[in-house]
Design a protein around this motif. Structure first.
Motif, PDB file in Angstrom:
ATOM      1  N   VAL A 132       0.877  -1.167   0.000  1.00 50.88           N
ATOM      2  CA  VAL A 132       0.000   0.000   0.000  1.00 50.88           C
ATOM      3  C   VAL A 132       0.914   1.215   0.000  1.00 50.88           C
ATOM      4  O   VAL A 132       1.889   1.263   0.756  1.00 50.88           O
ATOM      5  N   SER A 133       0.641   2.158  -0.881  1.00 45.48           N
ATOM      6  CA  SER A 133       1.467   3.364  -0.935  1.00 45.48           C
ATOM      7  C   SER A 133       0.557   4.571  -1.140  1.00 45.48           C
ATOM      8  O   SER A 133      -0.625   4.421  -1.436  1.00 45.48           O
ATOM      9  N   THR A 134       1.131   5.749  -0.968  1.00 39.99           N
ATOM     10  CA  THR A 134       0.346   6.970  -1.182  1.00 39.99           C
ATOM     11  C   THR A 134       1.002   7.804  -2.270  1.00 39.99           C
ATOM     12  O   THR A 134       2.181   7.611  -2.601  1.00 39.99           O
ATOM     13  N   ILE A 135       0.244   8.743  -2.765  1.00 44.64           N
ATOM     14  CA  ILE A 135       0.746   9.606  -3.829  1.00 44.64           C
ATOM     15  C   ILE A 135       1.975  10.373  -3.344  1.00 44.64           C
ATOM     16  O   ILE A 135       2.846  10.728  -4.123  1.00 44.64           O
ATOM     17  N   CYS A 136       2.081  10.585  -2.034  1.00 48.14           N
ATOM     18  CA  CYS A 136       3.203  11.335  -1.465  1.00 48.14           C
ATOM     19  C   CYS A 136       4.493  10.512  -1.392  1.00 48.14           C
ATOM     20  O   CYS A 136       5.575  11.076  -1.358  1.00 48.14           O
ATOM     21  N   ASN A 137       4.378   9.167  -1.306  1.00 46.52           N
ATOM     22  CA  ASN A 137       5.595   8.369  -1.104  1.00 46.52           C
ATOM     23  C   ASN A 137       5.842   7.352  -2.203  1.00 46.52           C
ATOM     24  O   ASN A 137       6.587   6.402  -2.004  1.00 46.52           O
ATOM     25  N   ASP A 138       5.233   7.527  -3.371  1.00 50.18           N
ATOM     26  CA  ASP A 138       5.397   6.542  -4.432  1.00 50.18           C
ATOM     27  C   ASP A 138       5.662   7.249  -5.759  1.00 50.18           C
ATOM     28  O   ASP A 138       4.783   7.918  -6.293  1.00 50.18           O
TER      29      ASP A 138
END
Length: 190
Positions: A98-104
């Motif tokens: 699972v990742s977010t737009i901020c860390n991927d």
């Protein structure tokens, strides 16, 4: 689906996402809920679910924005009918990350992930189509009911071992063409 993994979680997806996963190789989802004012809100999976298997289910809903995204951004023709029964578990996949737009960086890398369309990404791997298993829809990510788990495990094993092949199953379901007997209407010799 073996390997000591006890819980298999059921995730209901609006159409056309089942088609996107099996038909077009989509491997990232952006589940969301709607708040009281009708605004969409990204959903994080519960802690400890990453690494577990998800039973992906066909929901009765249609994601208008998702279909428009597929047509506009990816240039796909989205079929209205995917051939799956409503409420059927159609595949099993492992929630790998699972990742977010901020860390991927896949969100805006060169090239960006074509399926990226939200803020919290659920990445799938080991996607395996299974013989559709109809069961009640779930509102959120929940363990597969004990009523359906043994049958789902059986269908997973058959698909994994190559004994159930969706392309052959679909071919075999089509009705056989009617043979022309050459003896007049309805083959009664009249």
């Amino acid at each position: 689906m073996g390997g000591g993994m006890s819980a298999i979680f059921q995730l209901t997806l609006s159409r056309p996402w089942p088609w996107a996963i099996l038909g077009r190789g989509c491997r990232v989802l952006f589940p969301s809920t709607t708040d009281g004012q009708g605004r969409s809100q990204a959903v994080r999976p519960p802690p400890g679910v990453v690494g577990h298997y998800l039973a992906l289910q066909v929901g009765r809903g249609w994601d208008v924005e998702g279909a428009a995204f597929m047509e506009r951004r990816l240039g796909l023709y989205v079929p209205a009918d995917d051939g799956f029964p409503d409420g059927a578990i159609f595949a099993v996949a492992r929630l790998s990350q699972v990742s977010t737009i901020c860390n991927d960086s896949r969100a805006f890398g060169r090239p960006p992930e074509p399926w990226w369309r939200g803020s919290i990404a659920w990445w799938l791997d080991e996607v395996l189509a299974v013989e559709p298993l109809e069961c009640p829809e779930v509102a959120s990510l929940t363990p597969v009911s004990q009523d359906f788990l043994p049958e789902l495990r059986e269908r997973f094993t058959l698909a994994r071992d190559g004994l159930w092949r969706p392309s052959e199953a679909r071919k075999n379901e089509s009705p056989a063409p009617l043979e022309a007997s050459g003896t007049g209407q309805f083959g009664l010799g009249l």
